[in-house]
Design a protein around this motif. Structure first.
Motif, PDB file in Angstrom:
ATOM      1  N   SER A 169       0.819  -1.209   0.000  1.00 12.45           N
ATOM      2  CA  SER A 169       0.000   0.000   0.000  1.00 12.45           C
ATOM      3  C   SER A 169       0.854   1.261   0.000  1.00 12.45           C
ATOM      4  CB  SER A 169      -0.934  -0.006   1.211  1.00 12.45           C
ATOM      5  OG  SER A 169      -1.832  -1.096   1.151  1.00 12.45           O
ATOM      6  N   ARG A 170       2.017   1.197   0.652  1.00 15.66           N
ATOM      7  CA  ARG A 170       2.896   2.375   0.705  1.00 15.66           C
ATOM      8  C   ARG A 170       3.396   2.785  -0.672  1.00 15.66           C
ATOM      9  NH1 ARG A 170       5.679  -0.228   5.341  1.00 15.66           N
ATOM     10  NH2 ARG A 170       4.755   0.598   7.262  1.00 15.66           N
ATOM     11  N   LEU A 171       3.425   1.838  -1.605  1.00 16.12           N
ATOM     12  CA  LEU A 171       3.882   2.174  -2.954  1.00 16.12           C
ATOM     13  C   LEU A 171       3.004   3.236  -3.600  1.00 16.12           C
ATOM     14  CD1 LEU A 171       4.674  -1.370  -4.401  1.00 16.12           C
ATOM     15  CD2 LEU A 171       6.298   0.306  -3.505  1.00 16.12           C
ATOM     16  N   PHE A 172       1.769   3.358  -3.155  1.00 14.46           N
ATOM     17  CA  PHE A 172       0.812   4.275  -3.777  1.00 14.46           C
ATOM     18  C   PHE A 172       0.450   5.444  -2.865  1.00 14.46           C
ATOM     19  CE2 PHE A 172       0.248  -0.066  -5.252  1.00 14.46           C
ATOM     20  CZ  PHE A 172       0.402   0.093  -6.626  1.00 14.46           C
ATOM     21  N   ALA A 173       1.198   5.590  -1.751  1.00 12.33           N
ATOM     22  CA  ALA A 173       0.852   6.599  -0.752  1.00 12.33           C
ATOM     23  C   ALA A 173       0.969   8.025  -1.284  1.00 12.33           C
ATOM     24  CB  ALA A 173       1.734   6.432   0.486  1.00 12.33           C
ATOM     25  N   LYS A 174       1.832   8.244  -2.258  1.00  9.45           N
ATOM     26  CA  LYS A 174       2.046   9.606  -2.771  1.00  9.45           C
ATOM     27  C   LYS A 174       1.166   9.942  -3.969  1.00  9.45           C
ATOM     28  CE  LYS A 174       6.790  10.018  -1.070  1.00  9.45           C
ATOM     29  NZ  LYS A 174       8.206  10.277  -1.425  1.00  9.45           N
ATOM     30  N   ALA A 175       0.279   9.037  -4.329  1.00  9.64           N
ATOM     31  CA  ALA A 175      -0.651   9.343  -5.424  1.00  9.64           C
ATOM     32  C   ALA A 175      -1.555  10.499  -5.009  1.00  9.64           C
ATOM     33  CB  ALA A 175      -1.484   8.116  -5.762  1.00  9.64           C
ATOM     34  N   GLU A 176      -1.784  11.399  -5.937  1.00 12.45           N
ATOM     35  CA  GLU A 176      -2.617  12.558  -5.652  1.00 12.45           C
ATOM     36  C   GLU A 176      -4.088  12.231  -5.887  1.00 12.45           C
ATOM     37  OE1 GLU A 176      -1.088  15.624  -8.151  1.00 12.45           O
ATOM     38  OE2 GLU A 176       0.832  15.747  -7.077  1.00 12.45           O
ATOM     39  N   PRO A 177      -4.998  12.945  -5.243  1.00 14.11           N
ATOM     40  CA  PRO A 177      -6.428  12.696  -5.444  1.00 14.11           C
ATOM     41  C   PRO A 177      -6.795  12.768  -6.931  1.00 14.11           C
ATOM     42  CG  PRO A 177      -6.104  14.170  -3.593  1.00 14.11           C
ATOM     43  CD  PRO A 177      -4.754  14.009  -4.245  1.00 14.11           C
ATOM     44  N   GLY A 178      -7.539  11.800  -7.390  1.00 12.06           N
ATOM     45  CA  GLY A 178      -7.967  11.790  -8.786  1.00 12.06           C
ATOM     46  C   GLY A 178      -7.032  11.076  -9.733  1.00 12.06           C
ATOM     47  N   GLN A 179      -5.792  10.766  -9.286  1.00  9.63           N
ATOM     48  CA  GLN A 179      -4.874  10.035 -10.155  1.00  9.63           C
ATOM     49  C   GLN A 179      -5.262   8.559 -10.225  1.00  9.63           C
ATOM     50  OE1 GLN A 179      -0.904  11.018  -8.492  1.00  9.63           O
ATOM     51  NE2 GLN A 179      -0.431  11.835 -10.523  1.00  9.63           N
ATOM     52  N   ARG A 180      -5.137   7.958 -11.411  1.00 11.21           N
ATOM     53  CA  ARG A 180      -5.326   6.532 -11.574  1.00 11.21           C
ATOM     54  C   ARG A 180      -4.030   5.837 -11.164  1.00 11.21           C
ATOM     55  NH1 ARG A 180      -9.712   8.576 -12.607  1.00 11.21           N
ATOM     56  NH2 ARG A 180     -11.159   7.901 -14.242  1.00 11.21           N
ATOM     57  N   THR A 181      -4.114   4.850 -10.318  1.00  9.66           N
ATOM     58  CA  THR A 181      -2.931   4.151  -9.816  1.00  9.66           C
ATOM     59  C   THR A 181      -2.766   2.809 -10.532  1.00  9.66           C
ATOM     60  OG1 THR A 181      -4.289   3.246  -8.031  1.00  9.66           O
ATOM     61  CG2 THR A 181      -2.997   5.220  -7.542  1.00  9.66           C
ATOM     62  N   PHE A 182      -1.496   2.417 -10.724  1.00 11.14           N
ATOM     63  CA  PHE A 182      -1.254   1.117 -11.345  1.00 11.14           C
ATOM     64  C   PHE A 182       0.137   0.613 -11.034  1.00 11.14           C
ATOM     65  CE2 PHE A 182       1.128   3.496 -14.483  1.00 11.14           C
ATOM     66  CZ  PHE A 182       1.979   2.580 -15.110  1.00 11.14           C
ATOM     67  N   GLU A 183       0.323  -0.678 -11.259  1.00  9.02           N
ATOM     68  CA  GLU A 183       1.646  -1.304 -11.278  1.00  9.02           C
ATOM     69  C   GLU A 183       1.654  -2.299 -12.419  1.00  9.02           C
ATOM     70  OE1 GLU A 183       2.180  -4.739 -10.121  1.00  9.02           O
ATOM     71  OE2 GLU A 183       0.934  -5.010  -8.327  1.00  9.02           O
ATOM     72  N   ALA A 184       2.841  -2.844 -12.718  1.00 10.51           N
ATOM     73  CA  ALA A 184       2.982  -3.659 -13.932  1.00 10.51           C
ATOM     74  C   ALA A 184       3.861  -4.874 -13.668  1.00 10.51           C
ATOM     75  CB  ALA A 184       3.557  -2.817 -15.070  1.00 10.51           C
ATOM     76  N   SER A 185       3.320  -5.857 -12.971  1.00 11.03           N
ATOM     77  CA  SER A 185       4.047  -7.095 -12.680  1.00 11.03           C
ATOM     78  C   SER A 185       3.713  -8.119 -13.759  1.00 11.03           C
ATOM     79  CB  SER A 185       3.660  -7.626 -11.298  1.00 11.03           C
ATOM     80  OG  SER A 185       4.024  -6.706 -10.283  1.00 11.03           O
TER      81      SER A 185
END
Length: 331
Positions: free
Chosen positions: A88-104
């Motif tokens: 969860s910490r990987l996405f802690a700096k995402a700003e409101p409204g940003q779409r979050t993703f990772e690519a494993s």
């Protein structure tokens, strides 16, 4: 291919409420342009990419038996991001409204990843990039060789060892041949997250014409930039350390770069960043060490093994994939 399971255990369903779920995942396949796609999307100011790109959480969570032949940097992800809090910490700096993703990239072939995601009330969208399965297998072998994960000295020996390695419980990265069977896995992912939440891309198409990737932005739900520029992805070789540093500097989410770009008018910001990036990546590309080429005979023989699956995959995606995946020499 191993049996595909989609029904999650009750314990997973109960635990899933404490896990951060990104808006979308790029789930594979390895050596099919996923790094280029992730880098491109990560430049958008309304999209937030995890760093590292491949935390492998959904594969390794509650799956501690996964292992590799040697201990490379890849094991760092297994050890660190098997915990929901760290993930969860990987996405802690995402700003409101940003779409979050990772690519494993190993999620696509991972029964465990689908089982974990099937347990979620909120399921992410998924994007899968497909590539000629024979060339993908060959490229995957050489990538494993170069990062120290592969000890076998020939591609043929590695293919012959897949069954024994699977029986030993080794990582799915060694399924060079098996990971190229796409049809059943596409069906399974559609069953897991819903067919409308699965986007299938074809590497051989988007690498030649990045404009076809405009639909990806619609799928994610953000406006597309005026010009689509796909970064280099190091598909047929290995970057030098200098080239890797330069590529990461240009492509990865970075707050210094974000601060500098804040002085550029928003309406032209993406275009300016894309043009700067395009020039710098040409320098990085010059440092690539190319893989030994796959022979036409190797390609033809392996494609024959995939013929039935290619037909099934073509039917699933509604396109004749043999226009992209065909041997140069007749059988």
């Amino acid at each position: 291919m191993t049996t595909l399971e989609t029904t999650p255990p009750v314990a997973l369903i109960e635990a899933a409420s404490d896990v951060f779920v990104p808006d979308f995942l790029i789930i594979g396949v390895q050596k099919a342009g996923t790094t280029a796609l992730a880098d491109m999307l990560g430049q958008h100011d309304r999209i937030f990419a995890s760093n590292p790109k491949e935390p492998e959480f959904w594969h390794v969570w509650r799956n501690p038996g996964t292992r590799r032949l040697t201990h490379t940097v890849s094991d760092y992800a297994t050890e660190t991001y098997s915990d929901p809090e760290n993930y969860s910490r990987l996405f802690a700096k995402a700003e409101p409204g940003q779409r979050t993703f990772e690519a494993s990239v190993h999620y696509f072939a991972s029964d465990q990843a689908r089982t974990n995601i099937a347990s979620l009330a909120k399921k992410p969208k998924v994007i899968v990039c497909l590539r000629d399965p024979a060339k993908r297998a060959y490229s995957g072998y050489w990538f494993a060789r170069k990062v120290g994960d592969e000890a076998l000295q020939s591609f043929e020996e590695a293919l012959a060892s897949e069954g024994a390695r699977r029986a030993e419980g080794l990582s799915i990265i060694y399924g060079y041949r098996d990971n190229g069977f796409y049809a059943d896995r596409i069906r399974a992912w559609r069953d897991t997250v819903g067919a409308e939440n699965v986007m299938v891309l074809v590497f051989e198409e988007f690498i030649r014409n990045p404009e076809v990737l405009r639909a990806v932005y619609d799928f994610i739900g953000v406006p597309a930039p005026e010009e689509i520029i796909l970064p280099m992805s190091n598909l047929s070789g290995t970057l030098s350390k200098e080239g890797m540093f330069l590529r990461r500097l240009v492509n990865r989410h970075n707050y210094g770069k974000k601060g500098l770009m804040s002085f550029v008018p928003h309406a032209i910001r993406l275009g300016v960043l894309q043009k700067i990036k395009k020039g710098m990546l040409k320098v990085a590309e010059s440092t690539v060490t190319r893989n030994p080429p796959m022979t036409d005979e190797q390609h033809r023989k392996l494609l024959q093994e995939y013929a039935e699956d290619i037909a099934a995959t073509s039917a699933l995606v509604g396109r004749d994939l043999t226009q992209f995946w065909r041997a140069k020499t007749p059988a």
